[in-house]
Write a protein that holds these residues in place. Structure first.
Motif, PDB file in Angstrom:
ATOM      1  N   GLU A 129      33.985   1.187 -42.973  1.00  7.88           N
ATOM      2  CA  GLU A 129      33.261   0.682 -41.649  1.00  7.88           C
ATOM      3  C   GLU A 129      32.136   0.952 -42.427  1.00  7.88           C
ATOM      4  O   GLU A 129      31.170   1.908 -43.027  1.00  7.88           O
ATOM      5  CB  GLU A 129      32.839   1.562 -40.377  1.00  7.88           C
ATOM      6  CG  GLU A 129      32.681   3.510 -40.635  1.00  7.88           C
ATOM      7  CD  GLU A 129      32.919   4.127 -39.736  1.00  7.88           C
ATOM      8  OE1 GLU A 129      32.944   3.593 -38.210  1.00  7.88           O
ATOM      9  OE2 GLU A 129      32.689   5.522 -39.527  1.00  7.88           O
ATOM     10  N   ASN A 130      30.654  -0.223 -41.748  1.00  8.51           N
ATOM     11  CA  ASN A 130      29.578  -0.349 -42.535  1.00  8.51           C
ATOM     12  C   ASN A 130      29.320   0.002 -43.598  1.00  8.51           C
ATOM     13  O   ASN A 130      28.342   0.357 -43.774  1.00  8.51           O
ATOM     14  CB  ASN A 130      28.407   0.187 -41.547  1.00  8.51           C
ATOM     15  CG  ASN A 130      28.816   0.754 -40.113  1.00  8.51           C
ATOM     16  OD1 ASN A 130      28.367  -0.453 -39.149  1.00  8.51           O
ATOM     17  ND2 ASN A 130      28.559   1.537 -39.403  1.00  8.51           N
ATOM     18  N   ASN A 162      38.505  -4.601 -46.046  1.00  5.16           N
ATOM     19  CA  ASN A 162      37.155  -5.039 -46.551  1.00  5.16           C
ATOM     20  C   ASN A 162      36.494  -3.436 -45.805  1.00  5.16           C
ATOM     21  O   ASN A 162      36.269  -2.552 -45.305  1.00  5.16           O
ATOM     22  CB  ASN A 162      36.210  -6.201 -44.996  1.00  5.16           C
ATOM     23  CG  ASN A 162      37.067  -7.223 -45.798  1.00  5.16           C
ATOM     24  OD1 ASN A 162      36.953  -7.920 -47.176  1.00  5.16           O
ATOM     25  ND2 ASN A 162      37.696  -8.324 -44.625  1.00  5.16           N
ATOM     26  N   ALA A 163      35.693  -3.587 -46.665  1.00  3.07           N
ATOM     27  CA  ALA A 163      34.169  -2.150 -46.434  1.00  3.07           C
ATOM     28  C   ALA A 163      33.579  -2.657 -44.850  1.00  3.07           C
ATOM     29  O   ALA A 163      32.759  -1.522 -45.166  1.00  3.07           O
ATOM     30  CB  ALA A 163      33.666  -2.643 -47.807  1.00  3.07           C
ATOM     31  N   ASP A 164      34.057  -4.123 -44.686  1.00  2.00           N
ATOM     32  CA  ASP A 164      32.461  -4.120 -43.311  1.00  2.00           C
ATOM     33  C   ASP A 164      34.105  -3.240 -42.391  1.00  2.00           C
ATOM     34  O   ASP A 164      33.225  -3.143 -41.067  1.00  2.00           O
ATOM     35  CB  ASP A 164      32.192  -4.998 -43.337  1.00  2.00           C
ATOM     36  CG  ASP A 164      33.395  -5.883 -43.151  1.00  2.00           C
ATOM     37  OD1 ASP A 164      34.106  -5.541 -42.694  1.00  2.00           O
ATOM     38  OD2 ASP A 164      32.576  -7.508 -43.063  1.00  2.00           O
ATOM     39  N   GLY A 165      34.219  -2.389 -42.809  1.00  2.00           N
ATOM     40  CA  GLY A 165      35.810  -2.471 -41.379  1.00  2.00           C
ATOM     41  C   GLY A 165      35.989  -3.676 -40.960  1.00  2.00           C
ATOM     42  O   GLY A 165      37.176  -3.000 -40.302  1.00  2.00           O
ATOM     43  N   SER A 166      35.877  -4.727 -41.316  1.00  2.00           N
ATOM     44  CA  SER A 166      37.399  -5.734 -40.394  1.00  2.00           C
ATOM     45  C   SER A 166      38.255  -5.699 -41.274  1.00  2.00           C
ATOM     46  O   SER A 166      38.509  -4.941 -43.200  1.00  2.00           O
ATOM     47  CB  SER A 166      37.044  -7.175 -40.630  1.00  2.00           C
ATOM     48  OG  SER A 166      36.295  -7.443 -41.929  1.00  2.00           O
ATOM     49  N   ILE A 167      39.588  -6.259 -41.467  1.00  2.00           N
ATOM     50  CA  ILE A 167      40.481  -6.224 -42.200  1.00  2.00           C
ATOM     51  C   ILE A 167      40.887  -7.948 -42.010  1.00  2.00           C
ATOM     52  O   ILE A 167      41.481  -8.689 -41.193  1.00  2.00           O
ATOM     53  CB  ILE A 167      41.749  -5.349 -41.687  1.00  2.00           C
ATOM     54  CG1 ILE A 167      41.303  -4.246 -41.295  1.00  2.00           C
ATOM     55  CG2 ILE A 167      43.561  -5.829 -42.245  1.00  2.00           C
ATOM     56  CD1 ILE A 167      42.946  -3.287 -40.887  1.00  2.00           C
ATOM     57  N   GLU A 168      41.264  -8.198 -43.392  1.00  2.00           N
ATOM     58  CA  GLU A 168      41.619  -9.470 -43.585  1.00  2.00           C
ATOM     59  C   GLU A 168      43.230  -9.603 -43.197  1.00  2.00           C
ATOM     60  O   GLU A 168      43.511  -9.151 -43.569  1.00  2.00           O
ATOM     61  CB  GLU A 168      41.482 -10.349 -44.418  1.00  2.00           C
ATOM     62  CG  GLU A 168      41.618 -12.189 -44.455  1.00  2.00           C
ATOM     63  CD  GLU A 168      41.365 -12.517 -45.948  1.00  2.00           C
ATOM     64  OE1 GLU A 168      39.796 -11.838 -46.081  1.00  2.00           O
ATOM     65  OE2 GLU A 168      41.348 -13.576 -45.917  1.00  2.00           O
ATOM     66  N   ARG A 169      43.470 -10.601 -41.956  1.00  2.00           N
ATOM     67  CA  ARG A 169      44.774 -10.952 -41.418  1.00  2.00           C
ATOM     68  C   ARG A 169      45.370  -9.719 -40.993  1.00  2.00           C
ATOM     69  O   ARG A 169      46.373  -9.472 -40.489  1.00  2.00           O
ATOM     70  CB  ARG A 169      45.425 -11.089 -42.406  1.00  2.00           C
ATOM     71  CG  ARG A 169      45.413 -12.844 -42.965  1.00  2.00           C
ATOM     72  CD  ARG A 169      45.055 -13.717 -41.863  1.00  2.00           C
ATOM     73  NE  ARG A 169      44.096 -14.776 -42.938  1.00  2.00           N
ATOM     74  CZ  ARG A 169      43.243 -15.189 -42.188  1.00  2.00           C
ATOM     75  NH1 ARG A 169      43.112 -15.574 -41.158  1.00  2.00           N
ATOM     76  NH2 ARG A 169      43.135 -16.961 -43.795  1.00  2.00           N
TER      77      ARG A 169
END
Ligand code: GCU
Length: 678
Positions: A169-170, A152-159
């Motif tokens: 990031e951000n 995801n663009a916020d830097g997280s990764i689903e699973r």
């Protein structure tokens, strides 16, 4: 040994006309098999190659008139040059070699082929095999060999279980081009040729990736991937015409919507002329889709296909469509049926540049599921097989779980459609019905962690998927051993220990988690750790129906949900009958008493106890097996795996005790061996 990389189009005139080509004399005189190999090479298509070594003294010399060196290490690196012989300076850079050195050639009809041939050569050397006997002719079985990022663009990764994203990031791109370079090279080295760079759940920021706001960054990524023959794809939001375009509808049959997508696609291709296409999760887990407008999935996919078609792009449309708001009291609705029920009736209705991406099983990447009955059921439709490398339900890269044996079983599964041998690997590759656009896509398992995958041994899954997508007949053991050698070097004890640990790991994991194909039994949301009823009274369609008498889902035709009828007759009958249903899938297909006797001779309840005690013991033994390698590799490598194995053994005990206690309390039946159950 000399290494020549000879792109075919530099020596064949005219290119692509096999019957009329001529080979230059300098080549045939020093390369006796040139004619045969060139023919073989041309038969391998764009991405294939021929690798050939021949020993010293087996070739004629001279060639002074062409200027071609007798010697070695000549690299023709400019693949766009026409019929070009090495220049004097190139030759002179290799003058330290002898005139009777052995020779090695990489022959390919495209730059991609040279690339893959080179990685083959590196793998060959990295696994300690003798160079002078190298003969390899290879081409990929699957046209598309793809990794799907759920970043995801916020830097997280689903699973994601290997740290944050290295792409974002951000709500912006990290622009970490060095890492991307390394990544692209790693991908190409195992044969991947396609990458989707954002999560299938497309949120607000990512919806704008197909607009001028983000396309310059996306195009920079594509530039790097292109160097390694990897095409970039984007996941798109079906409601983008509304969310990014301000329209009042996303109805796929609405003219303004169609125009919006056409313009959006044209704009994407202005930035990236070789853009791969759109990946779509629609009408699934609360994502928008054509159902909102009373349209079907062919309407939705074909609308996007029409926008991409003028530019040579594809739509990859996922079949992971089911009701995620089911009432658990309703025992007639069966999530396992959903993909087939939604998509099979649409066979033949999809545009040629649509590929349906089908998860390997009917549910969701559980440790054990049958193969999705959609494979083989859509003979007029391009299909991609979707695997999950990231270990969502298989230990989240805290447990070692080498998935290649599972993938092999799926690829080798005979769907038996049309009463013929029709293994999934031939359906995925498209070879069975000569379908042009097919392949394998897999959810990636990498992140920003230094070792890419969190658990070092999880790299073997990533590597393995690439190798299988190229050649599905490669053995799981071969892949494990190769990976171990490439990472740890040639110490036999290290390689053999790691290979066997990897090969044992899936059945160990299966032993201490959900039994006999029933699945789920994990904590909701994050999906880590045991929770037998975690998904039992939920809306997700994920039930085991355990009571004090028995357990399992009746999916038979006579008394159950009728799911078994989605398979071709041989498989339908095998799964439908309690007598012939394989033990490992028993509870997926049947509801049975705990006292039901398996083919193994054990009762269901005793099987649950035995496998869970055994699995936890095996997990503890993994630590001891790893300890034999202390001092045989860099300390950092040793320690990071040792730490994960210790955690795994602890969590395996938790699984053992939760599962055993749950079923002991439900059934009241004691373990025949009288072991401790709580
Ligand atoms: C699973 C997973 C989700 C994912 C979904 C998908 O349900 O838990 O996180 O979005 O699969 O494949 O789309």
């Amino acid at each position: 040994t000399g290494i020549w990389l000879i792109p075919l189009h530099t020596i064949v005139t005219p290119a692509n006309v096999p019957d009329t080509y001529e080979l230059p004399e300098w080549l045939t005189s020093m390369y006796p098999q040139a004619h045969d190999d060139v023919q073989q090479c041309m038969a391998q298509g764009e991405e294939g190659y021929v690798l050939r070594a021949w020993p010293a003294g087996n070739q004629s010399t001279s060639n002074s008139h062409t200027g071609y060196p007798h010697s070695t290490a000549t690299l023709i690196s400019d693949t766009s040059s026409d019929d070009r012989h090495p220049t004097a300076s190139e030759s002179s850079s290799t003058t330290n070699t002898t005139s009777n050195g052995s020779r090695l050639i990489i022959l390919a009809s495209s730059p991609e082929g040279v690339l893959y041939g080179t990685f083959h050569l590196l793998r060959h050397m990295g696994t300690g095999q003798p160079l002078d006997q190298l003969t390899a002719i290879s081409r990929p079985a699957n046209r598309l060999r793809m990794i799907d990022h759920w970043d995801n663009a916020d830097g997280s990764i689903e699973r994601g279980y290997a740290g944050q994203s290295f792409l974002y990031e951000n709500n912006a791109f990290t622009r970490d081009w060095d890492r991307l370079h390394d990544y692209a090279r790693l991908l190409a080295s195992t044969g991947f040729n396609a990458l989707s760079i954002n999560n299938v759940n497309v949120h607000a920021t990512e919806t704008l990736f197909i607009t001028d706001a983000f396309l310059p960054d996306v195009a920079e990524i594509a530039n790097i991937l292109r160097k390694y023959a990897i095409r970039l794809y984007l996941s798109v939001n079906f409601a983008a015409p509304m969310e990014a375009g301000g329209l009042s509808t996303a109805d796929p049959l609405d003219e303004a919507v169609r125009r919006w997508w056409q313009e959006a696609a044209a704009n994407v291709y202005r930035y990236m002329p070789d853009f791969g296409g759109f990946l779509v999760k629609a009408d699934s887990e609360n994502r928008p889709g054509p159902f909102t407008y009373g349209r079907d999935h062919a309407d939705g996919a074909n609308m996007l296909a029409a926008a991409l078609e003028p530019h040579g792009g594809q739509v990859i449309w996922r079949c992971f469509v089911y009701n995620c708001k089911q009432d658990w009291r309703d025992r007639t609705t069966d999530r396992a049926r959903a993909a087939y029920d939604h998509f099979q009736p649409l066979d033949g209705k999809f545009a040629d540049n649509v590929m349906l991406q089908i998860k390997n099983g009917p549910l969701d990447f559980q440790v054990r599921e049958p193969v999705s009955p959609l494979f083989g059921a859509m003979q007029q439709t391009h299909q991609l097989l979707e695997f999950q490398i990231t270990q969502e339900y298989t230990g989240q890269q805290r447990h070692v779980c080498y998935l290649v044996p599972q993938w092999k079983e799926i690829l080798d599964f005979d769907t038996a459609v049309n009463d013929r041998f029709a293994p999934v690997k031939q359906i995925a590759s498209g070879s069975i019905w000569q379908r042009e656009w097919n392949g394998i896509a897999a959810v990636g398992n990498v992140g920003a962690d230094g070792n890419w995958t969190g658990h070092l041994l999880a790299q073997a899954n990533w590597y393995g998927l690439g190798r299988l997508a190229w050649e599905p007949d490669t053995r799981a053991e071969t892949i494990a051993r190769e990976w171990a050698m490439l990472v740890f070097g040639m110490d036999t004890e290290v390689v053999e220990t790691i290979t066997t640990m990897l090969l044992d790991s899936l059945s160990i994991y299966e032993n201490y988690t959900s039994p006999l194909g029933i699945g789920w039994m994990v904590n909701p949301n994050h999906h880590y750790g045991p929770n037998v009823d975690g998904y039992e009274y939920s809306p997700w369609g994920t039930y085991h129906y355990a009571d004090h008498m028995g357990i399992g889902v009746d999916r038979t035709i006579a008394t159950g949900t009728g799911y078994t009828a989605q398979y071709a007759p041989i498989n339908r009958d095998r799964y439908d009958s309690l007598e012939s249903c394989p033990d490992e899938l028993l509870l997926f297909f049947h509801h049975v008493p705990y006292t039901h006797v398996l083919h193994s001779g054990k009762t269901v309840i005793q099987h649950i106890y035995d496998t869970h005690f055994e699995g936890a013991e095996q997990a503890a033994e993994l630590i001891a097996r790893w300890q034999t390698l202390e001092g045989r590799m860099a300390l950092g490598l040793y320690t990071q795996v040792a730490e994960r194995l210790a955690e795994q053994a602890e969590h395996a005990k938790e699984w053992r005790d939760v599962i055993n206690s749950y079923f002991y309390r439900k059934s009241g039946i004691a373990d025949v061996q009288g072991r401790v159950i709580y």
